[in-house]
Design an enzyme around this catalytic site. Structure first.
Site, PDB file in Angstrom:
ATOM      1  N   ASN A 132     -10.226  -0.270  -0.147  1.00 16.44           N
ATOM      2  CA  ASN A 132      -8.770  -0.209  -0.105  1.00 16.44           C
ATOM      3  C   ASN A 132      -8.218  -0.848  -1.376  1.00 16.44           C
ATOM      4  O   ASN A 132      -8.283  -2.068  -1.539  1.00 16.44           O
ATOM      5  CB  ASN A 132      -8.273  -0.947   1.146  1.00 16.44           C
ATOM      6  CG  ASN A 132      -6.767  -0.988   1.268  1.00 16.44           C
ATOM      7  OD1 ASN A 132      -6.037  -0.768   0.319  1.00 16.44           O
ATOM      8  ND2 ASN A 132      -6.283  -1.300   2.466  1.00 16.44           N
TER       9      ASN A 132
ATOM     10  N   CYS B 129       0.808  -1.218   0.000  1.00 11.92           N
ATOM     11  CA  CYS B 129       0.000   0.000   0.000  1.00 11.92           C
ATOM     12  C   CYS B 129       0.846   1.275   0.000  1.00 11.92           C
ATOM     13  O   CYS B 129       0.329   2.368  -0.231  1.00 11.92           O
ATOM     14  CB  CYS B 129      -0.951   0.002   1.190  1.00 11.92           C
ATOM     15  SG  CYS B 129      -2.046  -1.434   1.229  1.00 11.92           S
TER      16      CYS B 129
ATOM     17  N   HIS C 236      -3.195   7.017   1.839  1.00  6.07           N
ATOM     18  CA  HIS C 236      -3.652   5.705   1.373  1.00  6.07           C
ATOM     19  C   HIS C 236      -5.060   5.466   1.912  1.00  6.07           C
ATOM     20  O   HIS C 236      -5.317   5.629   3.103  1.00  6.07           O
ATOM     21  CB  HIS C 236      -2.690   4.627   1.856  1.00  6.07           C
ATOM     22  CG  HIS C 236      -3.235   3.247   1.768  1.00  6.07           C
ATOM     23  ND1 HIS C 236      -3.807   2.750   0.611  1.00  6.07           N
ATOM     24  CD2 HIS C 236      -3.325   2.250   2.693  1.00  6.07           C
ATOM     25  CE1 HIS C 236      -4.198   1.515   0.828  1.00  6.07           C
ATOM     26  NE2 HIS C 236      -3.931   1.184   2.081  1.00  6.07           N
TER      27      HIS C 236
END
Length: 329
Positions: free
Chosen positions: A285, A114, A255
């Site tokens: 996500n 990520c 993020h």
């Protein structure tokens, strides 16, 4: 060679057409729309179908970024793909290079989960600053749905698929104002997608591990604690290197992991909520894709304008985390 700066001159994004909302998830695991929304802020996520490769999503996002930057694919010197879910374990950047017709570009994958887009941004900038390359395409793309355990309520509600891209070009003034990157492998067990071997006997006394992978595994409480503590610190370090203070940030692009993390980081840094970009309600996500997805959406909505100062921070598996302060355009 003369040292140069970088300018980020184009962005693009692409997501699969199919989406799975929270209500549909209640048919797979014991959960509810309210439970997911209050704990994560996510309402739906986009999912790639079995015939939709990462290459196609990444190439679609890239074409948008190249068009906005007003260059041709043949002008690209380097293609950097930040991903943890390649179509080919040997690398997917070269397949994207072929799909774009970027015949002059060298292409390779970079894996930092990520944090991948931020790590990729810093990596690409070094090639440009030293005068080696002039035009770089940086892509963050992941299809995490391939590796989710859809019976694990703690993870299946979180992840979605997508791609985002930016074009970075050599420039007389440097748009990358400051950065800080960090890693801590002692916490790898908090979030991983681990290799799993099954024993295969070849001949007497010689066995090998026949490879596959486990589904995504995550300790949600530890990851939350890590992010809320470490992300403000790393943004502060990057701001210090940029000789800027928090008040000079126009946009915070984190993020897109969890709305509670976004809110907690903003509050700890005294950044107003209206400066925080968030689109995870619609996409979940998307790992390395999440920052460029949010960035491109805000650019196309004319929220982000040329000259705006952006603080971007990625954090996740590894564990890895980092921040980059850059000027748009």
């Amino acid at each position: 060679m003369q040292n140069l700066g970088i300018a980020i001159t184009g962005s693009g994004s692409a997501v699969p057409a199919a989406f799975l909302d929270n209500q549909a998830l209640t048919e797979l695991v014991e959960t509810s729309d309210e439970w997911i929304t209050t704990r994560t802020g996510i309402r739906q996520r986009r999912l790639a179908n079995p015939d939709e490769p990462l290459t196609d999503l990444a190439a679609a996002a890239s074409r948008q970024a190249i068009a906005m930057a007003q260059i041709n694919p043949q002008d690209l010197d380097l293609i950097l793909l930040a991903t943890s879910t390649p179509d080919d374990l040997f690398g997917t950047a070269c397949k994207i290079q072929a799909a774009l017709g970027a015949t002059r570009a060298v292409a390779f994958d970079l894996t930092a989960a990520c944090s991948g887009f931020v790590f990729g941004l810093v990596t690409a900038a070094q090639y440009i600053r030293t005068g080696v390359y002039q035009n770089v395409l940086l892509i963050g793309a992941d299809i995490l749905s391939r590796w989710v355990d859809w019976k694990d309520r703690g993870t299946c509600v979180l992840f979605g698929d997508g791609a985002g891209a930016v074009v970075m070009r050599a420039n007389e003034t440097d748009g990358l104002l400051g950065f800080e990157l960090r890693s801590d492998g002692t916490q790898n067990n908090c979030l991983n997608l681990a290799y799993k071997a099954s024993n295969l006997d070849l001949t007497q006394g010689i066995s090998i591990g026949k490879g596959s992978f486990m589904p995504i595994s995550m300790n949600g409480k530890e990851v939350y604690r890590f992010a809320v503590q470490k992300v403000p610190e790393v943004i502060d370090k990057a701001l210090f290197r940029a000789s800027l203070c928090v008040d000079e940030i126009d946009w915070l692009v984190l993020h897109q992991a969890n709305q509670r993390i976004l809110d907690a980081v903003a509050d700890r840094m005294s950044i107003p909520r209206d400066k925080v970009l968030s689109n995870l309600a619609n996409y979940g996500n998307t790992s390395a894709a999440s920052i460029p997805l949010a960035l491109d959406e805000a650019v196309r909505q004319a929220k982000i304008k040329p000259g705006d100062i952006i603080a971007a921070s990625g954090f996740g598996a590894g564990l890895t985390w980092g921040a980059a302060i850059f000027r748009w355009g």
